[in-house]
Design a protein around this motif. Structure first.
Motif, PDB file in Angstrom:
ATOM      1  N   TRP A 163      -3.796   0.700  -3.382  1.00 37.97           N
ATOM      2  CA  TRP A 163      -4.600   2.041  -2.877  1.00 37.97           C
ATOM      3  C   TRP A 163      -3.837   3.322  -3.747  1.00 37.97           C
ATOM      4  CZ3 TRP A 163      -8.812   3.059  -0.350  1.00 37.97           C
ATOM      5  CH2 TRP A 163      -9.120   4.274   0.037  1.00 37.97           C
ATOM      6  N   ALA A 164      -2.750   3.455  -3.524  1.00 43.75           N
ATOM      7  CA  ALA A 164      -2.032   4.724  -3.945  1.00 43.75           C
ATOM      8  C   ALA A 164      -2.103   4.732  -5.650  1.00 43.75           C
ATOM      9  CB  ALA A 164      -0.424   4.577  -3.800  1.00 43.75           C
ATOM     10  N   ARG A 165      -2.013   3.480  -6.294  1.00 42.47           N
ATOM     11  CA  ARG A 165      -2.092   3.586  -7.803  1.00 42.47           C
ATOM     12  C   ARG A 165      -3.579   3.999  -8.193  1.00 42.47           C
ATOM     13  NH1 ARG A 165       1.099  -1.164  -7.816  1.00 42.47           N
ATOM     14  NH2 ARG A 165      -0.776  -2.440  -7.498  1.00 42.47           N
ATOM     15  N   GLN A 166      -4.423   3.576  -7.445  1.00 38.78           N
ATOM     16  CA  GLN A 166      -6.077   3.850  -7.972  1.00 38.78           C
ATOM     17  C   GLN A 166      -6.273   5.057  -7.623  1.00 38.78           C
ATOM     18  OE1 GLN A 166      -9.154   1.170  -6.433  1.00 38.78           O
ATOM     19  NE2 GLN A 166      -7.843  -0.696  -6.885  1.00 38.78           N
ATOM     20  N   HIS A 167      -5.547   5.858  -6.388  1.00 37.86           N
ATOM     21  CA  HIS A 167      -5.989   7.092  -6.255  1.00 37.86           C
ATOM     22  C   HIS A 167      -5.462   7.949  -7.386  1.00 37.86           C
ATOM     23  CE1 HIS A 167      -8.434   7.899  -2.679  1.00 37.86           C
ATOM     24  NE2 HIS A 167      -7.719   6.661  -2.360  1.00 37.86           N
ATOM     25  N   MET A 168      -4.049   7.612  -7.648  1.00 42.49           N
ATOM     26  CA  MET A 168      -3.652   8.319  -8.648  1.00 42.49           C
ATOM     27  C   MET A 168      -4.342   8.276  -9.911  1.00 42.49           C
ATOM     28  SD  MET A 168       0.389   8.248 -10.004  1.00 42.49           S
ATOM     29  CE  MET A 168       1.076   8.533  -8.641  1.00 42.49           C
ATOM     30  N   ALA A 169      -4.930   7.074 -10.473  1.00 40.98           N
ATOM     31  CA  ALA A 169      -5.556   6.988 -11.519  1.00 40.98           C
ATOM     32  C   ALA A 169      -6.994   7.752 -11.573  1.00 40.98           C
ATOM     33  CB  ALA A 169      -5.919   5.684 -11.803  1.00 40.98           C
ATOM     34  N   GLU A 197      -5.927  -6.772   6.629  1.00 42.39           N
ATOM     35  CA  GLU A 197      -5.046  -7.439   5.406  1.00 42.39           C
ATOM     36  C   GLU A 197      -3.452  -6.806   5.471  1.00 42.39           C
ATOM     37  OE1 GLU A 197      -3.448  -9.385   2.201  1.00 42.39           O
ATOM     38  OE2 GLU A 197      -5.239  -9.782   3.266  1.00 42.39           O
ATOM     39  N   ASP A 198      -3.531  -5.347   5.648  1.00 40.54           N
ATOM     40  CA  ASP A 198      -2.135  -4.694   5.981  1.00 40.54           C
ATOM     41  C   ASP A 198      -1.118  -5.254   5.249  1.00 40.54           C
ATOM     42  OD1 ASP A 198      -0.147  -3.010   7.103  1.00 40.54           O
ATOM     43  OD2 ASP A 198       0.014  -4.240   8.955  1.00 40.54           O
ATOM     44  N   SER A 199      -1.062  -5.038   3.865  1.00 47.51           N
ATOM     45  CA  SER A 199       0.098  -5.761   3.074  1.00 47.51           C
ATOM     46  C   SER A 199       0.651  -4.582   2.350  1.00 47.51           C
ATOM     47  CB  SER A 199      -0.319  -6.851   2.392  1.00 47.51           C
ATOM     48  OG  SER A 199      -1.050  -6.366   1.300  1.00 47.51           O
ATOM     49  N   PRO A 200       1.795  -4.649   1.833  1.00 43.00           N
ATOM     50  CA  PRO A 200       2.553  -3.582   1.048  1.00 43.00           C
ATOM     51  C   PRO A 200       1.898  -3.583  -0.223  1.00 43.00           C
ATOM     52  CG  PRO A 200       4.141  -4.832   2.033  1.00 43.00           C
ATOM     53  CD  PRO A 200       2.858  -5.618   2.372  1.00 43.00           C
ATOM     54  N   GLU A 201       1.219  -4.597  -0.798  1.00 46.54           N
ATOM     55  CA  GLU A 201       0.634  -4.893  -2.079  1.00 46.54           C
ATOM     56  C   GLU A 201      -0.842  -3.991  -2.214  1.00 46.54           C
ATOM     57  OE1 GLU A 201      -1.155  -8.139  -5.116  1.00 46.54           O
ATOM     58  OE2 GLU A 201      -0.600  -8.780  -3.119  1.00 46.54           O
ATOM     59  N   LEU A 202      -1.411  -4.287  -0.924  1.00 48.48           N
ATOM     60  CA  LEU A 202      -2.551  -3.590  -0.610  1.00 48.48           C
ATOM     61  C   LEU A 202      -2.542  -1.971  -0.751  1.00 48.48           C
ATOM     62  CD1 LEU A 202      -5.652  -3.725  -0.219  1.00 48.48           C
ATOM     63  CD2 LEU A 202      -4.933  -3.821   2.178  1.00 48.48           C
ATOM     64  N   ARG A 203      -1.454  -1.599  -0.002  1.00 47.92           N
ATOM     65  CA  ARG A 203      -0.901  -0.162  -0.210  1.00 47.92           C
ATOM     66  C   ARG A 203      -0.639   0.696  -1.248  1.00 47.92           C
ATOM     67  NH1 ARG A 203       1.354  -1.098   5.534  1.00 47.92           N
ATOM     68  NH2 ARG A 203       2.815  -2.208   4.225  1.00 47.92           N
ATOM     69  N   GLU A 204       0.136  -0.328  -2.151  1.00 45.04           N
ATOM     70  CA  GLU A 204       0.519   0.154  -3.154  1.00 45.04           C
ATOM     71  C   GLU A 204      -0.636   0.408  -4.442  1.00 45.04           C
ATOM     72  OE1 GLU A 204       3.543  -2.554  -4.532  1.00 45.04           O
ATOM     73  OE2 GLU A 204       4.944  -2.065  -3.050  1.00 45.04           O
ATOM     74  N   HIS A 213      -9.852  12.842 -13.115  1.00 47.47           N
ATOM     75  CA  HIS A 213     -10.636  14.038 -12.754  1.00 47.47           C
ATOM     76  C   HIS A 213      -9.820  15.338 -13.133  1.00 47.47           C
ATOM     77  CE1 HIS A 213     -13.072  10.999 -10.280  1.00 47.47           C
ATOM     78  NE2 HIS A 213     -13.917  11.553 -11.000  1.00 47.47           N
ATOM     79  N   ASP A 214      -8.724  15.214 -13.923  1.00 50.60           N
ATOM     80  CA  ASP A 214      -7.824  16.402 -13.806  1.00 50.60           C
ATOM     81  C   ASP A 214      -7.414  17.065 -12.839  1.00 50.60           C
ATOM     82  OD1 ASP A 214      -7.614  16.017 -16.939  1.00 50.60           O
ATOM     83  OD2 ASP A 214      -9.682  17.256 -17.113  1.00 50.60           O
ATOM     84  N   GLU A 215      -7.220  16.243 -11.875  1.00 48.70           N
ATOM     85  CA  GLU A 215      -6.542  16.940 -10.300  1.00 48.70           C
ATOM     86  C   GLU A 215      -5.024  16.688 -10.425  1.00 48.70           C
ATOM     87  OE1 GLU A 215     -10.389  15.100  -7.733  1.00 48.70           O
ATOM     88  OE2 GLU A 215      -8.630  14.222  -7.760  1.00 48.70           O
ATOM     89  N   GLN A 216      -4.571  17.815  -9.507  1.00 44.33           N
ATOM     90  CA  GLN A 216      -3.075  17.467  -9.235  1.00 44.33           C
ATOM     91  C   GLN A 216      -2.665  16.196  -8.875  1.00 44.33           C
ATOM     92  OE1 GLN A 216      -1.550  20.609  -7.040  1.00 44.33           O
ATOM     93  NE2 GLN A 216       0.566  20.065  -7.456  1.00 44.33           N
ATOM     94  N   VAL A 217      -1.718  15.610  -9.271  1.00 43.79           N
ATOM     95  CA  VAL A 217      -1.149  13.994  -8.803  1.00 43.79           C
ATOM     96  C   VAL A 217      -0.089  14.357  -7.943  1.00 43.79           C
ATOM     97  CG1 VAL A 217      -0.636  11.986  -9.466  1.00 43.79           C
ATOM     98  CG2 VAL A 217      -2.053  13.138 -10.827  1.00 43.79           C
ATOM     99  N   ARG A 218      -0.329  14.029  -6.832  1.00 40.45           N
ATOM    100  CA  ARG A 218       0.827  13.917  -5.595  1.00 40.45           C
ATOM    101  C   ARG A 218       0.950  12.425  -5.128  1.00 40.45           C
ATOM    102  NH1 ARG A 218      -1.434  18.440  -1.997  1.00 40.45           N
ATOM    103  NH2 ARG A 218      -2.368  19.593  -3.875  1.00 40.45           N
ATOM    104  N   PRO A 219       2.187  12.113  -5.161  1.00 38.12           N
ATOM    105  CA  PRO A 219       2.543  10.843  -4.249  1.00 38.12           C
ATOM    106  C   PRO A 219       1.972  10.981  -3.027  1.00 38.12           C
ATOM    107  CG  PRO A 219       4.601  11.798  -4.855  1.00 38.12           C
ATOM    108  CD  PRO A 219       3.289  12.600  -5.233  1.00 38.12           C
ATOM    109  N   MET A 220       1.411   9.728  -2.406  1.00 36.25           N
ATOM    110  CA  MET A 220       1.030   9.639  -1.086  1.00 36.25           C
ATOM    111  C   MET A 220       2.094   9.482  -0.029  1.00 36.25           C
ATOM    112  SD  MET A 220      -2.696   7.698  -1.398  1.00 36.25           S
ATOM    113  CE  MET A 220      -3.228   8.105  -0.087  1.00 36.25           C
ATOM    114  N   SER A 221       2.135  10.214   0.937  1.00 36.47           N
ATOM    115  CA  SER A 221       3.407  10.307   1.747  1.00 36.47           C
ATOM    116  C   SER A 221       3.218   9.598   3.206  1.00 36.47           C
ATOM    117  CB  SER A 221       4.225  11.314   1.627  1.00 36.47           C
ATOM    118  OG  SER A 221       3.612  12.680   2.172  1.00 36.47           O
TER     119      SER A 221
END
Length: 79
Positions: free
Chosen positions: A37-43, A28-35, A48-56
Motif C-alpha cells: 500500500w505504501a509503495r503504491q502510494h509513493m509511486a 488480510e492485515d499483513s505487513p506485506e499488504l501495508r508495505e 503525479h509530481d506530488e511531494q513524497v512523504r513516508p506514511m507514518s
C-alpha cells in the motif's frame, strides 16, 4: 500477496473498490499488504509530481474504526 488482493488494493486506490474488496483487504492485515500500500502510494505520488512523504500512521486501523463507528450508527434504533 495474491493477484486478487493486489487488484482489490488498486481498486481501493482508484476509489472503485466494492465493500467486499475493502473488507477483504482489512481482514488480510499483513505487513506485506501495508508495505505494498505504501509503495503504491509513493509511486502514485511520484507519477503525479506530488511531494513524497513516508506514511507514518496506521491507515488500516483508521479505516476499521470508521467502519465500526458507521456500523454502530446504522444499527441504532430510529424513532
Amino acid at each position: 500477496m495474491s493477484d486478487s488482493l493486489r487488484e482489490s488494493m488498486s481498486a481501493l486506490m482508484d476509489g472503485e473498490a466494492s465493500e467486499m474488496e475493502l473488507r477483504r483487504l482489512l481482514k488480510e492485515d499483513s505487513p506485506e499488504l501495508r508495505e505494498e500500500w505504501a509503495r503504491q502510494h509513493m509511486a502514485r505520488s511520484v507519477l503525479h509530481d506530488e511531494q513524497v512523504r513516508p506514511m507514518s500512521f496506521d491507515l488500516q486501523a483508521a479505516v476499521r474504526t470508521a467502519i465500526d463507528e458507521e456500523s454502530v450508527h446504522s444499527a441504532a434504533p430510529t424513532g
